[in-house]
Design an enzyme around this catalytic site. Structure first.
Site, PDB file in Angstrom:
ATOM      1  N   GLY A 117      -1.255  -2.724  -1.093  1.00  0.00           N
ATOM      2  CA  GLY A 117      -0.680  -2.393  -1.883  1.00  0.00           C
ATOM      3  C   GLY A 117       1.294  -2.863  -2.060  1.00  0.00           C
TER       4      GLY A 117
ATOM      5  N   GLU B 280       6.116   1.257   1.956  1.00  0.00           N
ATOM      6  CA  GLU B 280       5.236   2.037   1.113  1.00  0.00           C
ATOM      7  C   GLU B 280       5.487   1.652  -0.518  1.00  0.00           C
ATOM      8  OE1 GLU B 280       2.157   3.129   1.048  1.00  0.00           O
ATOM      9  OE2 GLU B 280       1.987   4.766   2.771  1.00  0.00           O
ATOM     10  N   ASP B 281       3.788   1.254  -1.007  1.00  0.00           N
ATOM     11  CA  ASP B 281       4.539   0.884  -2.277  1.00  0.00           C
ATOM     12  C   ASP B 281       4.326   2.350  -3.414  1.00  0.00           C
ATOM     13  OD1 ASP B 281       1.447   1.620  -1.942  1.00  0.00           O
ATOM     14  OD2 ASP B 281       0.811   0.919  -3.191  1.00  0.00           O
TER      15      ASP B 281
ATOM     16  N   ASP C 215       2.058   8.994  -2.439  1.00  0.00           N
ATOM     17  CA  ASP C 215       2.078  11.059  -3.611  1.00  0.00           C
ATOM     18  C   ASP C 215       1.437  12.119  -2.151  1.00  0.00           C
ATOM     19  OD1 ASP C 215      -0.798   9.820  -2.637  1.00  0.00           O
ATOM     20  OD2 ASP C 215      -1.126   8.763  -4.360  1.00  0.00           O
TER      21      ASP C 215
ATOM     22  N   LYS D 102       6.237  10.742  -5.645  1.00  0.00           N
ATOM     23  CA  LYS D 102       4.901  11.642  -6.343  1.00  0.00           C
ATOM     24  C   LYS D 102       5.586  13.024  -6.085  1.00  0.00           C
ATOM     25  CE  LYS D 102       0.876   9.056  -8.292  1.00  0.00           C
ATOM     26  NZ  LYS D 102      -0.149   8.719  -8.591  1.00  0.00           N
TER      27      LYS D 102
ATOM     28  N   PHE E 259      -2.284   8.527 -12.304  1.00  0.00           N
ATOM     29  CA  PHE E 259      -3.007   7.314 -11.832  1.00  0.00           C
ATOM     30  C   PHE E 259      -1.831   5.725 -12.113  1.00  0.00           C
ATOM     31  CE2 PHE E 259      -6.103   4.183 -10.543  1.00  0.00           C
ATOM     32  CZ  PHE E 259      -6.065   4.149  -9.627  1.00  0.00           C
TER      33      PHE E 259
ATOM     34  N   ASP F  40      -3.991  -0.379  -7.199  1.00  0.00           N
ATOM     35  CA  ASP F  40      -4.972  -1.489  -7.261  1.00  0.00           C
ATOM     36  C   ASP F  40      -5.703   0.120  -8.215  1.00  0.00           C
ATOM     37  OD1 ASP F  40      -8.278  -1.743  -5.335  1.00  0.00           O
ATOM     38  OD2 ASP F  40      -5.483  -0.489  -4.752  1.00  0.00           O
TER      39      ASP F  40
ATOM     40  N   ARG G 160      -4.131  -5.761  -9.010  1.00  0.00           N
ATOM     41  CA  ARG G 160      -2.887  -6.198  -7.575  1.00  0.00           C
ATOM     42  C   ARG G 160      -2.073  -6.767  -8.407  1.00  0.00           C
ATOM     43  NH1 ARG G 160      -3.123  -2.828  -3.173  1.00  0.00           N
ATOM     44  NH2 ARG G 160      -5.726  -2.469  -2.683  1.00  0.00           N
TER      45      ARG G 160
END
Length: 178
Positions: A49, A103-104, A107, A135, A156, A163, A169
């Site tokens: 990601g 990190e993308d 969460d 998040k 989401f 993705d 992506r």
């Protein structure tokens, strides 16, 4: 931004456009530039990601740096499995180095926690975390996330590296599930 898109069996609508993403990355890079001025950090992107985020952020870093990647997996479809697997490990010595995990999205923090502890064993001088999306309502760990480009809810998301079962992506914008 494009209109509603279909990926597999789900529909997604526009959420964050590419210009807002780029502005947030630039602002984040400026903070990192201030902290790491005159240093030679190692940026570790978490695949798959973070590949776009890593590329865009590193382009805005003003000093010398190295870039490497690790591949972790914990998702199936739209939800986390709760099990984090390391698929590709680090091939760089980070002992006594300034390290920034990229990190993308953060969460629950399960992937981040496993990665953080694995990297700590390699004795870096410092270990920081930067994420494009955070998040806060989903985050369940005590590890501080040092650099956050944007906070989002617990929906989401796909696009810009994120993705849904392998698709999405390549989208330049971020979409939210309908």
């Amino acid at each position: 931004m494009e209109q509603i898109i279909q990926l597999h069996d789900k529909q997604f609508k526009p959420f964050i456009d590419s210009s807002k993403i780029q502005d947030a990355i630039l602002a984040l890079a400026q903070k990192i530039n201030t902290t790491y001025e005159g240093k030679n950090p190692v940026f570790i992107g978490v695949l798959n990601g973070s590949f776009l985020f890593t590329a865009d952020l590193v382009r805005h870093f003003n000093g010398d740096c190295e870039v490497s990647f690790m591949k972790m997996a914990s998702y199936e479809g739209t939800s986390t499995t709760g099990i984090v697997n390391e698929l590709i490990g680090l091939n760089l010595d980070i002992k006594d180095r300034e390290v920034i995990i990229l990190e993308d999205i953060v969460d629950t923090g399960n992937t981040l926690e496993k990665l953080f502890h694995e990297l700590k064993k390699k004795q870096p001088k410092s270990l920081a975390i930067a994420t494009l999306l955070f998040k806060p309502k989903a985050y369940q760990k005590d590890i501080p996330v040092d650099y956050v480009a944007m906070e989002v809810g617990n929906e989401f998301l796909v696009g810009y590296g994120l993705d849904y079962d392998g698709l999405g992506r390549n989208l330049k914008d971020i979409y939210i599930i309908c």
